[in-house]
Design an enzyme around this catalytic site. Structure first.
Site, PDB file in Angstrom:
ATOM      1  N   ASP A  98       0.858  -1.167   0.000  1.00 31.93           N
ATOM      2  CA  ASP A  98       0.000   0.000   0.000  1.00 31.93           C
ATOM      3  C   ASP A  98       0.901   1.226   0.000  1.00 31.93           C
ATOM      4  O   ASP A  98       1.863   1.299   0.769  1.00 31.93           O
ATOM      5  CB  ASP A  98      -0.871   0.001   1.268  1.00 31.93           C
ATOM      6  CG  ASP A  98      -2.293   0.406   0.965  1.00 31.93           C
ATOM      7  OD1 ASP A  98      -2.485   1.507   0.437  1.00 31.93           O
ATOM      8  OD2 ASP A  98      -3.209  -0.386   1.275  1.00 31.93           O
ATOM      9  N   ASP A 199      -3.082   4.525  -2.442  1.00 29.11           N
ATOM     10  CA  ASP A 199      -4.177   5.103  -1.667  1.00 29.11           C
ATOM     11  C   ASP A 199      -4.595   6.470  -2.218  1.00 29.11           C
ATOM     12  O   ASP A 199      -3.725   7.326  -2.451  1.00 29.11           O
ATOM     13  CB  ASP A 199      -3.699   5.257  -0.214  1.00 29.11           C
ATOM     14  CG  ASP A 199      -4.828   5.521   0.743  1.00 29.11           C
ATOM     15  OD1 ASP A 199      -5.747   4.689   0.816  1.00 29.11           O
ATOM     16  OD2 ASP A 199      -4.811   6.568   1.423  1.00 29.11           O
ATOM     17  N   GLU A 256      -6.172   3.656  -6.167  1.00 29.26           N
ATOM     18  CA  GLU A 256      -7.483   3.849  -5.547  1.00 29.26           C
ATOM     19  C   GLU A 256      -7.928   5.246  -5.947  1.00 29.26           C
ATOM     20  O   GLU A 256      -7.367   6.237  -5.499  1.00 29.26           O
ATOM     21  CB  GLU A 256      -7.392   3.721  -4.027  1.00 29.26           C
ATOM     22  CG  GLU A 256      -8.777   3.660  -3.405  1.00 29.26           C
ATOM     23  CD  GLU A 256      -8.840   4.231  -2.005  1.00 29.26           C
ATOM     24  OE1 GLU A 256      -9.768   3.874  -1.271  1.00 29.26           O
ATOM     25  OE2 GLU A 256      -7.981   5.058  -1.643  1.00 29.26           O
ATOM     26  N   HIS A 329     -11.055  -3.374   2.867  1.00 30.75           N
ATOM     27  CA  HIS A 329     -11.069  -3.020   4.288  1.00 30.75           C
ATOM     28  C   HIS A 329     -11.926  -1.794   4.574  1.00 30.75           C
ATOM     29  O   HIS A 329     -12.073  -1.414   5.732  1.00 30.75           O
ATOM     30  CB  HIS A 329      -9.632  -2.771   4.743  1.00 30.75           C
ATOM     31  CG  HIS A 329      -9.024  -1.604   4.022  1.00 30.75           C
ATOM     32  ND1 HIS A 329      -8.744  -1.635   2.672  1.00 30.75           N
ATOM     33  CD2 HIS A 329      -8.675  -0.373   4.448  1.00 30.75           C
ATOM     34  CE1 HIS A 329      -8.255  -0.463   2.304  1.00 30.75           C
ATOM     35  NE2 HIS A 329      -8.204   0.327   3.363  1.00 30.75           N
ATOM     36  N   ASP A 330     -12.444  -1.138   3.525  1.00 34.30           N
ATOM     37  CA  ASP A 330     -13.307   0.035   3.720  1.00 34.30           C
ATOM     38  C   ASP A 330     -14.771  -0.274   3.449  1.00 34.30           C
ATOM     39  O   ASP A 330     -15.613   0.633   3.515  1.00 34.30           O
ATOM     40  CB  ASP A 330     -12.898   1.161   2.751  1.00 34.30           C
ATOM     41  CG  ASP A 330     -11.517   1.739   3.035  1.00 34.30           C
ATOM     42  OD1 ASP A 330     -11.084   1.686   4.201  1.00 34.30           O
ATOM     43  OD2 ASP A 330     -10.892   2.241   2.087  1.00 34.30           O
TER      44      ASP A 330
HETATM   45  O1  TEU Z   1      -9.634   5.275   1.452  1.00 33.05           O
HETATM   46  C1  TEU Z   1     -10.049   6.413   0.773  1.00 33.05           C
HETATM   47  C2  TEU Z   1     -11.470   6.453   0.590  1.00 33.05           C
HETATM   48  O2  TEU Z   1     -11.928   6.807  -0.479  1.00 33.05           O
HETATM   49  C3  TEU Z   1     -12.236   6.024   1.770  1.00 33.05           C
HETATM   50  O3  TEU Z   1     -12.018   6.978   2.739  1.00 33.05           O
HETATM   51  C4  TEU Z   1     -13.640   5.869   1.546  1.00 33.05           C
HETATM   52  O4  TEU Z   1     -14.225   7.051   1.109  1.00 33.05           O
HETATM   53  C5  TEU Z   1     -14.212   5.521   2.876  1.00 33.05           C
HETATM   54  O5  TEU Z   1     -13.477   4.476   3.429  1.00 33.05           O
HETATM   55  C6  TEU Z   1     -15.610   5.107   2.691  1.00 33.05           C
HETATM   56  O6  TEU Z   1     -16.110   4.844   3.932  1.00 33.05           O
HETATM   57  C7  TEU Z   1      -8.306   5.118   1.679  1.00 33.05           C
HETATM   58  C8  TEU Z   1      -8.074   3.891   2.534  1.00 33.05           C
HETATM   59  O7  TEU Z   1      -8.502   2.753   1.842  1.00 33.05           O
HETATM   60  C9  TEU Z   1      -8.769   4.057   3.834  1.00 33.05           C
HETATM   61  O8  TEU Z   1      -8.681   2.916   4.637  1.00 33.05           O
HETATM   62  C10 TEU Z   1      -8.148   5.238   4.521  1.00 33.05           C
HETATM   63  O9  TEU Z   1      -8.846   5.505   5.694  1.00 33.05           O
HETATM   64  C11 TEU Z   1      -8.160   6.483   3.641  1.00 33.05           C
HETATM   65  O10 TEU Z   1      -7.726   6.228   2.313  1.00 33.05           O
HETATM   66  C12 TEU Z   1      -7.211   7.506   4.174  1.00 33.05           C
HETATM   67  O11 TEU Z   1      -5.905   7.078   3.977  1.00 33.05           O
END
Ligand code: TEU
Ligand code: CA
Length: 557
Positions: A98, A199, A256, A329-330
């Protein structure tokens, strides 16, 4: 179409904190991952995407990095990491890291310097602005609630953070920042890693001049998206990164890219663009947004799912490459979201796997998806750990936008913690994840849903996923075939075909708990069609589908 290893791979995503704890502190770690590599080898995946393991004060589970060149103490040491890389490679698997470079932690040395004064050599590493009187520079809302600006008394200025207060955004306009990032990436590449998942890479270029964003109903703050997504220099930066780093190694890269459309994706991941191999799009995952954004508790209609998937399958064909995912994970667990995590859990988990894995693109499996793991089922706020969930509860319920019960229902359906409960390895206490109480509660259903029992059962979701992965390796039509949607208006069944070099594949998926009938293409009704996979033991009448049935037929063998 040109062939490439990253087009033919299946990726497995590991969220280290929740994967396997080797040293009895309730937190997953690198040695824990090493102990499970044979499990991943057996599943048959090609690439591991490792969520951040860098040094971090952990306000956002490692997405707030304080040193890009060392390992978070919770997870182990750099020696452990080197051993992990070695053990992964020994098994013929690749490892992608990542890369979190839109922001750092506020505890990163660059920020500690930057905040000191305008004379400091790092003063311009972050995005600093004067306030308007005693107000922040703009009305922007952080994606983790509250203002996106935090005042720093030492400098007498505000810094921008799209995410948490402890995640200040780097200033990519500064040449030195970019040079530092590329240098760090080269350092990891020289170690021998096989690529990056980047990210929020669509947000590194900001659009000036900054001005207040639109305040949507129910919101206290304005929308910053137009100023931070696909900013004017984002493609220039990625092409520079490609020249300075990516093109020098044989890597796999996935961006992403929040807010990406098919047209944008062709720029980020176009075969001729010299940027990235592929992107994650969120149009599909955002289908169940409500009128207040993410916090909602109702699934979308199947026709909407089909329409988005088809748009991307068709839109990128021949020009760029899709990534395929139901989970990360999100996101909440897919079987609890678009499937049935009760009576038909196993069938619907297998159906969803089929539906995704027969598409064109590189499939990603998020840890536990191959077991049909479900949402956490938390009922109390003290069970949640995620900063996004905690802040959202504070602001939505505290601000009177949602009542407690509705917010709890939204969290139960949507919260990121749903994906972050410990991996369910066996039915011993704490699901074999750890022998002490984990940092976040284990899902109670681990007695029924766990890797050990599924490894012992040839009909399990695990073995079904194993077969999906194997089929992709045996049949190029699954990787490269041309996609076509059939029966677009059907709200119950998702049917599509793939075609490649004289082979034609049909994938039929029942997204309901009721029997359905579909009119199959004539060519598949003849005895010449071969059944590649299905989630029921045998298929008597291919046009009559049982609850959550999935079926894949191939002709031209
Ligand atoms: O996620 C970015 C992102 O688009 C998310 O914040 C998404 O909008 C959110 O999870 C929806 O609930 C990335 C990572 O995958 C995430 O885990 C991090 O928290 C975020 O960036 C900040 O680094
Ligand atoms: Ca541990």
């Amino acid at each position: 179409m040109e062939k490439a290893w990253w087009k033919e791979s299946v990726v497995y995503q590991i969220y280290p904190r929740s994967f396997c704890d080797s040293n009895h502190d309730g937190i997953g770690d690198i040695n824990g991952i090493i102990s499970k590599l044979d499990y991943l080898k057996e599943l048959g995946i090609d690439v591991i995407w490792l969520c951040p393991v860098y040094q971090s004060p952990n306000c956002d589970n490692g997405y707030d990095i304080s040193d890009y060149r060392s390992i978070m103490r919770d997870f182990g040491t750099m020696e452990d990491f080197d051993r992990l890389l070695d053990e992964v490679h020994k098994r013929g698997i690749k490892l992608i890291m990542d890369l979190v470079v839109n922001h750092t932690s506020d505890e990163h040395a660059w920020f500690c310097e930057s905040r000191k004064s305008e004379e400091n050599p790092y003063w311009d590493y972050y995005i600093w602005r004067e306030g308007k009187g005693d107000q922040p520079p703009t009305n922007w809302e952080s994606w983790f609630s509250g203002s996106a600006w935090t005042y720093c008394p030492e400098r007498g200025m505000y810094y921008l953070h799209i995410f948490a207060e402890k995640q200040p955004d780097l200033n990519w306009e500064n040449d030195r920042v970019r040079a530092e990032v590329y240098d760090m990436m080269n350092w990891w590449c020289k170690k021998g890693i096989d690529g990056f998942r980047m990210d929020v890479i669509s947000m590194i270029s900001k659009k000036e001049p900054f001005a207040d964003g639109v305040v949507e109903p129910g919101h206290q703050y304005g929308d910053l998206s137009p100023y931070v997504i696909h900013g004017p220099r984002v493609h220039e930066y990625l092409q520079e990164m490609n020249r300075e780093v990516l093109s020098r190694y044989d890597l796999m890269t996935v961006g992403e890219t929040a807010g990406v459309t098919v047209e944008d994706a062709k720029k980020y991941a176009g075969f001729e663009r010299g940027e990235l191999n592929m992107v994650f799009q969120f149009e599909l995952m955002d289908l169940d947004f409500g009128d207040k954004g993410k916090w909602n508790d109702k699934p979308p209609r199947l026709t909407a799912i089909k329409q988005v998937i088809s748009k991307w399958q068709t839109g990128l064909e021949g020009v760029a490459w899709n990534s395929l995912f139901w989970n990360n994970h999100d996101q909440p667990r897919i079987v609890s979201r678009f499937g049935d995590d009760g009576r038909y859990r196993e069938l619907s988990a297998k159906m969803l796997g089929t539906c995704l894995h027969m598409l064109q693109g590189t499939p990603y499996i998020y840890q536990g998806e191959e077991l049909g793991m479900t949402n956490a089922g938390f009922t109390r706020m003290d069970q949640y750990r995620d900063i996004e969930a905690l802040n959202a509860y504070r602001d939505f319920v505290g601000g009177g936008v949602f009542d407690h019960d509705y917010m709890m229902s939204c969290l139960r359906y949507k919260s990121r913690d749903n994906a972050r409960t410990p991996m369910q390895w066996d039915d011993s206490p704490y699901a074999g994840f750890s022998d002490v109480e984990p940092w976040i509660e284990v899902n109670e259903n681990y007695h029924q849903i766990n890797a050990a029992s599924q490894l012992a059962d040839p009909d399990s979701a695990f073995h079904y996923y194993q077969k999906l992965i194997r089929l992709r390796k045996e049949h190029p039509v699954i990787v490269y075939g041309h996609y076509e949607l059939l029966d677009a208006d059907n709200e119950a069944v998702f049917t599509y075909t793939r075609e490649y070099e004289g082979k034609k594949l049909l994938c039929v998926c029942n997204f309901t708990g009721e029997n359905q009938t579909v009119e199959l293409l004539k060519e598949f009704r003849t005895g010449a069609a071969k059944r590649l996979i299905g989630n029921y033991p045998e298929q008597e009448t291919p046009g009559a589908l049982r609850p959550w049935e999935a079926l894949v037929l191939l002709i031209g063998e």
